[in-house]
Write an enzyme that holds these catalytic residues in place. Sequence first.
Site, PDB file in Angstrom:
ATOM      1  N   GLU A  83      -1.889   1.898  -1.961  1.00  6.26           N
ATOM      2  CA  GLU A  83      -0.458   1.899  -1.644  1.00  6.26           C
ATOM      3  C   GLU A  83       0.229   3.182  -2.162  1.00  6.26           C
ATOM      4  O   GLU A  83      -0.432   4.085  -2.658  1.00  6.26           O
ATOM      5  CB  GLU A  83       0.175   0.611  -2.196  1.00  6.26           C
ATOM      6  CG  GLU A  83       0.382  -0.442  -1.119  1.00  6.26           C
ATOM      7  CD  GLU A  83       1.277   0.086   0.002  1.00  6.26           C
ATOM      8  OE1 GLU A  83       2.048   1.035  -0.228  1.00  6.26           O
ATOM      9  OE2 GLU A  83       1.194  -0.439   1.125  1.00  6.26           O
ATOM     10  N   HIS A  84       1.545   3.199  -2.060  1.00  7.95           N
ATOM     11  CA  HIS A  84       2.319   4.407  -2.372  1.00  7.95           C
ATOM     12  C   HIS A  84       2.259   4.787  -3.858  1.00  7.95           C
ATOM     13  O   HIS A  84       2.069   3.938  -4.733  1.00  7.95           O
ATOM     14  CB  HIS A  84       3.796   4.188  -1.980  1.00  7.95           C
ATOM     15  CG  HIS A  84       4.422   3.099  -2.790  1.00  7.95           C
ATOM     16  ND1 HIS A  84       5.094   3.337  -3.959  1.00  7.95           N
ATOM     17  CD2 HIS A  84       4.434   1.748  -2.619  1.00  7.95           C
ATOM     18  CE1 HIS A  84       5.513   2.200  -4.470  1.00  7.95           C
ATOM     19  NE2 HIS A  84       5.118   1.210  -3.681  1.00  7.95           N
ATOM     20  N   ASP A  85       2.434   6.059  -4.127  1.00  4.44           N
ATOM     21  CA  ASP A  85       2.638   6.586  -5.486  1.00  4.44           C
ATOM     22  C   ASP A  85       1.479   6.313  -6.446  1.00  4.44           C
ATOM     23  O   ASP A  85       1.696   6.206  -7.655  1.00  4.44           O
ATOM     24  CB  ASP A  85       3.952   6.029  -6.093  1.00  4.44           C
ATOM     25  CG  ASP A  85       5.166   6.515  -5.314  1.00  4.44           C
ATOM     26  OD1 ASP A  85       5.383   7.736  -5.254  1.00  4.44           O
ATOM     27  OD2 ASP A  85       5.891   5.658  -4.755  1.00  4.44           O
ATOM     28  N   GLY A 108       2.025   2.646  -7.255  1.00  7.63           N
ATOM     29  CA  GLY A 108       2.216   3.194  -8.597  1.00  7.63           C
ATOM     30  C   GLY A 108       1.072   2.979  -9.555  1.00  7.63           C
ATOM     31  O   GLY A 108       1.255   3.069 -10.776  1.00  7.63           O
TER      32      GLY A 108
END
Length: 222
Positions: free
Chosen positions: A149-151, A169
């Site tokens: 997923e993101h980050d 994250g």
Amino acid sequence: MVEHLDEVGVTACVVIGGGGHALVVIEAMQLEGRFSPVAIVDADPASCPPDILGVPVRGDDSTLPALIEEGATHFVVAVGAIGRPQVRRGLFESAFAAGLTPATVTHPGAIVSAHATVGAGSQILAGAVVNARTRLGSNVIVNTGAVLEHDCQIGDHVHIAPGSAVAGGVAIGAGSHVGIGSSVKEGVTIGASVVVGAGAVVVSDVDDGLVVTGVPARPRKS
Ligand code: JB3
């Protein structure tokens, strides 16, 4: 060899390893078309088939200088070495030291955000997703159907095995292995050289070098 590799008009790439992971990586390269896999080197070439998807097994790692002489410019580490990240790290470093450039492979059926960063020699395989602002180091495997997923911050030589889900994250240190079908909760930090067992669910930070298994994941007693 019938012809010199640089005379056939391709970006010639040596595939390191001639097992199951090589099969998957070679197919991804052939579908993507950015690099042409032209030769395989394997530690035990006698145990390999003569070719994989038409790519000949040429010998062991001592063959690299001859392949470079023939025109090979790139390499990909196509050894899974599950749970033994030092193997993939060592192969990456020695091929680089021999003068080859790491080839980055993205299966056309993978989804990689335009806002993600992918390090040299990484492999993103069929059905995998790498979402926005995620950063992959070098020689990372995002295997079939895995979701990052993101980050996220993913270190060099990490292997995210098929079907794993890594939430937003998450940080994963160099050389760690996230086992098949496991999940990592958002914001968690996993250290370097960690092994997350198959199907584990990681809900809290994991220190360097640990093996964690189960739901929720806990360090395995050695
Ligand atoms: O789970 C999935 C989807 N794939 C697995 C993959 C990630 O890891 C797969 O099912 C296997 O479990 C594993 O694939 P891999 O690494 O290709 O394993 P195997 O089929 O056993 O082949 C490893 C090959 O690497 C063998 O032919 C070894 O001889 C070769 N090898 C090992 N060390 C090496 C070296 N080859 C070279 N050139 N140099 C080495 O130092």
